[in-house]
Design a protein around this motif. Structure first.
Motif, mmCIF file in Angstrom:
data_model
loop_
_atom_site.group_PDB
_atom_site.id
_atom_site.type_symbol
_atom_site.label_atom_id
_atom_site.label_comp_id
_atom_site.label_asym_id
_atom_site.label_seq_id
_atom_site.Cartn_x
_atom_site.Cartn_y
_atom_site.Cartn_z
ATOM 1 N N LYS A 1 4.892 1.666 12.747
ATOM 2 C CA LYS A 1 5.374 1.369 11.399
ATOM 3 C C LYS A 1 4.263 0.671 10.622
ATOM 4 C CE LYS A 1 9.071 -1.002 8.908
ATOM 5 N NZ LYS A 1 10.271 -1.882 9.029
ATOM 6 N N THR A 2 4.087 1.052 9.402
ATOM 7 C CA THR A 2 3.054 0.465 8.546
ATOM 8 C C THR A 2 3.669 -0.652 7.714
ATOM 9 O OG1 THR A 2 1.923 2.594 8.420
ATOM 10 C CG2 THR A 2 1.314 0.928 6.796
ATOM 11 N N ILE A 3 3.087 -1.802 7.822
ATOM 12 C CA ILE A 3 3.561 -2.969 7.081
ATOM 13 C C ILE A 3 2.564 -3.264 5.952
ATOM 14 C CG2 ILE A 3 4.116 -5.427 7.199
ATOM 15 C CD1 ILE A 3 4.864 -5.012 10.108
ATOM 16 N N TYR A 4 3.078 -3.351 4.733
ATOM 17 C CA TYR A 4 2.253 -3.642 3.559
ATOM 18 C C TYR A 4 2.458 -5.102 3.161
ATOM 19 C CZ TYR A 4 1.995 1.435 3.201
ATOM 20 O OH TYR A 4 1.794 2.761 3.470
ATOM 21 N N THR A 5 1.336 -5.772 3.002
ATOM 22 C CA THR A 5 1.370 -7.195 2.665
ATOM 23 C C THR A 5 0.579 -7.437 1.377
ATOM 24 O OG1 THR A 5 1.430 -7.745 5.016
ATOM 25 C CG2 THR A 5 0.894 -9.519 3.494
ATOM 26 N N PRO A 6 1.210 -7.918 0.324
ATOM 27 C CA PRO A 6 0.470 -8.208 -0.915
ATOM 28 C C PRO A 6 -0.331 -9.503 -0.799
ATOM 29 C CG PRO A 6 2.872 -8.214 -1.282
ATOM 30 C CD PRO A 6 2.636 -8.117 0.177
ATOM 31 N N ARG A 7 -1.495 -9.500 -1.419
ATOM 32 C CA ARG A 7 -2.369 -10.672 -1.463
ATOM 33 C C ARG A 7 -2.900 -10.832 -2.884
ATOM 34 N NH1 ARG A 7 -0.365 -11.976 2.549
ATOM 35 N NH2 ARG A 7 -1.281 -12.457 4.590
ATOM 36 N N PRO B 1 -5.849 -5.312 -11.741
ATOM 37 C CA PRO B 1 -4.624 -5.748 -11.057
ATOM 38 C C PRO B 1 -4.744 -7.191 -10.615
ATOM 39 C CG PRO B 1 -5.968 -4.468 -9.570
ATOM 40 C CD PRO B 1 -6.688 -4.454 -10.888
ATOM 41 N N SER B 2 -3.614 -7.807 -10.404
ATOM 42 C CA SER B 2 -3.596 -9.203 -9.976
ATOM 43 C C SER B 2 -3.423 -9.360 -8.478
ATOM 44 C CB SER B 2 -2.471 -9.956 -10.697
ATOM 45 O OG SER B 2 -1.219 -9.342 -10.435
ATOM 46 N N ILE B 3 -3.136 -8.266 -7.766
ATOM 47 C CA ILE B 3 -2.895 -8.342 -6.325
ATOM 48 C C ILE B 3 -3.556 -7.156 -5.637
ATOM 49 C CG2 ILE B 3 -0.713 -9.646 -6.411
ATOM 50 C CD1 ILE B 3 0.765 -7.017 -6.417
ATOM 51 N N LYS B 4 -3.669 -7.262 -4.343
ATOM 52 C CA LYS B 4 -4.101 -6.162 -3.493
ATOM 53 C C LYS B 4 -3.097 -5.992 -2.363
ATOM 54 C CE LYS B 4 -7.058 -9.039 -0.559
ATOM 55 N NZ LYS B 4 -8.420 -9.232 -0.015
ATOM 56 N N ILE B 5 -3.092 -4.816 -1.760
ATOM 57 C CA ILE B 5 -2.133 -4.491 -0.712
ATOM 58 C C ILE B 5 -2.890 -4.313 0.592
ATOM 59 C CG2 ILE B 5 -0.296 -2.946 0.017
ATOM 60 C CD1 ILE B 5 0.322 -4.469 -2.527
ATOM 61 N N LEU B 6 -2.512 -5.089 1.590
ATOM 62 C CA LEU B 6 -3.075 -4.978 2.932
ATOM 63 C C LEU B 6 -2.080 -4.220 3.809
ATOM 64 C CD1 LEU B 6 -4.461 -8.604 3.447
ATOM 65 C CD2 LEU B 6 -5.675 -6.591 2.596
ATOM 66 N N SER B 7 -2.558 -3.207 4.513
ATOM 67 C CA SER B 7 -1.695 -2.411 5.394
ATOM 68 C C SER B 7 -2.052 -2.695 6.851
ATOM 69 C CB SER B 7 -1.863 -0.921 5.095
ATOM 70 O OG SER B 7 -3.196 -0.522 5.291
ATOM 71 N N MET B 8 -1.031 -2.784 7.669
ATOM 72 C CA MET B 8 -1.222 -3.050 9.091
ATOM 73 C C MET B 8 -0.228 -2.203 9.887
ATOM 74 S SD MET B 8 -1.079 -6.666 11.160
ATOM 75 C CE MET B 8 0.650 -6.885 10.752
#
Length: 223
Positions: free
Chosen positions: A149-155, A137-144
């Motif tokens: 509420k869970t916020i997903y941030t791509p990196r 994959p070219s990205i990873k998903i960071l969850s916070m």
């Protein structure tokens, strides 16, 4: 004791020293005008005895065409020599290694490459690289977690992180046939061939990750 004997010896010494100085002056005047003429004569004679640069043999330097002919005669091409360590194979070996036993991991990688070669009759290393590239994959998903509420941030991932995640997914997908009594190297070789044919669970995981990243693209912040 009489003082005549020391006075006589001093006179003799002075007379001999004056004679030696006179001889040195006469020799210098008879020469080229300096007291270092004998030294100059020695240097001139030694330089005349040393061989000149023109008398040294000139060996012809080999041309590039001669070097290429010699390489062709030996049966290999310099540009086709692989590097000492293949980064993909080294990463694949490290992911397979357990308890620091790298020799066993290298033997397993050798068996996997041999199975790929026997199945396809092709060079196994490019097949392994292509499988890792397709499953990376070219990205990873960071969850916070924030206010219930869970916020997903791509990196974005670096090249090595992408390859490592691809190898991890290949090994994870190859665990399906573990209960069937199939050895691990055979399962990994089959999974690599399945990825090259487009039939693997790795593509489902890739699609899910990219879909989550697309839906949460607004959470990306510029660094």
């Amino acid at each position: 004791m009489s003082l005549r004997t020391p006075i006589r010896s001093l006179r003799r010494y002075l007379s001999t020293s004056s004679r030696s100085l006179a001889d040195l002056e006469s020799s210098s005047q008879s020469g080229s005008g300096s007291g270092f003429s004998p030294l100059r004569d020695i240097l001139v004679s030694s330089s005349s005895q040393t061989p000149s640069s023109s008398s040294r043999p000139n060996f012809p330097s080999p041309s590039s065409q001669d070097v290429q002919d010699q390489v062709a005669a030996r049966g290999y091409d310099v540009h086709s020599i692989p590097p000492k360590v293949d980064p993909t194979l080294d990463l694949f070996t490290n992911c397979l290694m357990k308890d620091g036993k790298k020799d066993e991991a290298q033997k397993m990688v050798g068996r996997i490459l041999s199975m790929l070669h026997q199945s396809t009759n092709l060079a196994p290393q490019p097949l392994l690289r292509q499988a890792v590239l397709l499953s990376s994959p070219s990205i990873k998903i960071l969850s916070m977690r924030k206010s219930a509420k869970t916020i997903y941030t791509p990196r974005a991932l670096t090249e090595r992180q992408r390859s490592r995640q691809g190898v991890a997914w290949i090994l994870k997908a190859s665990e399906r046939g573990r209960k069937g009594g199939i050895s691990r190297d055979q399962r990994i070789a089959r999974e690599i061939l399945g990825i090259l044919e487009g039939q693997s669970d790795v593509f489902k995981w890739l699609e899910e990750r990219h879909k989550v990243a697309y839906l949460n693209r607004s959470n990306m912040t510029a660094r």
